[in-house]
Design a protein around this motif. Sequence first.
Motif, PDB file in Angstrom:
ATOM      1  N   VAL A   1      40.550 -39.506 -28.608  1.00  0.00           N
ATOM      2  CA  VAL A   1      39.384 -38.875 -29.214  1.00  0.00           C
ATOM      3  C   VAL A   1      38.611 -38.069 -28.181  1.00  0.00           C
ATOM      4  N   ALA A   2      37.978 -37.016 -28.676  1.00  0.00           N
ATOM      5  CA  ALA A   2      37.100 -36.186 -27.854  1.00  0.00           C
ATOM      6  C   ALA A   2      35.863 -35.868 -28.680  1.00  0.00           C
ATOM      7  N   ASN A   3      34.739 -35.709 -28.011  1.00  0.00           N
ATOM      8  CA  ASN A   3      33.462 -35.461 -28.665  1.00  0.00           C
ATOM      9  C   ASN A   3      33.172 -33.971 -28.844  1.00  0.00           C
ATOM     10  N   SER A   4      33.873 -33.114 -28.098  1.00  0.00           N
ATOM     11  CA  SER A   4      33.595 -31.678 -28.152  1.00  0.00           C
ATOM     12  C   SER A   4      34.895 -30.898 -27.996  1.00  0.00           C
ATOM     13  N   ALA A   5      34.830 -29.615 -28.307  1.00  0.00           N
ATOM     14  CA  ALA A   5      36.003 -28.754 -28.151  1.00  0.00           C
ATOM     15  C   ALA A   5      36.422 -28.695 -26.688  1.00  0.00           C
ATOM     16  N   GLU A   6      35.450 -28.660 -25.799  1.00  0.00           N
ATOM     17  CA  GLU A   6      35.761 -28.615 -24.368  1.00  0.00           C
ATOM     18  C   GLU A   6      36.463 -29.894 -23.908  1.00  0.00           C
TER      19      GLU A   6
END
Length: 128
Positions: free
Chosen positions: A35-40
């Motif tokens: 999982v990632a919280n942002s596009a970056e």
Amino acid sequence: MTDSTQKKILVVENSPQMRPAIYMCLMAAGFGVSVANSAEEGLQALKNLAFPFDAVVTSINLPGHSGIWLTQKLREHPQYKVTPIILFYSPTATQEDLNKAARAGVSTMVAKLDGTSALLSKVRQLLI
């Protein structure tokens, strides 16, 4: 690789309610999930992985750059030219947003109102 336990999915979602729900749904179905919280953060996760993800699930509205931006960046990389990218969009998404996502290269779209079971169904359809 036909077994879903061998498939890796990147989920890029900033909602503290949706992110764990998506994670648990896909993990329970036997997928490997990051999982990632942002596009970056999502783009960084893709760069740091030894083997590419088999699919990406992203929201449109993310902190910083959007899921549409992420899709454009992914499609620039040869290893992600045909990787399934699923847009899991909220009710606030406009038709213009969805059209931009399609032009950017999103493989398919699922409304968050349809729930994680609809998302899982689409993931299975694309990967198994």
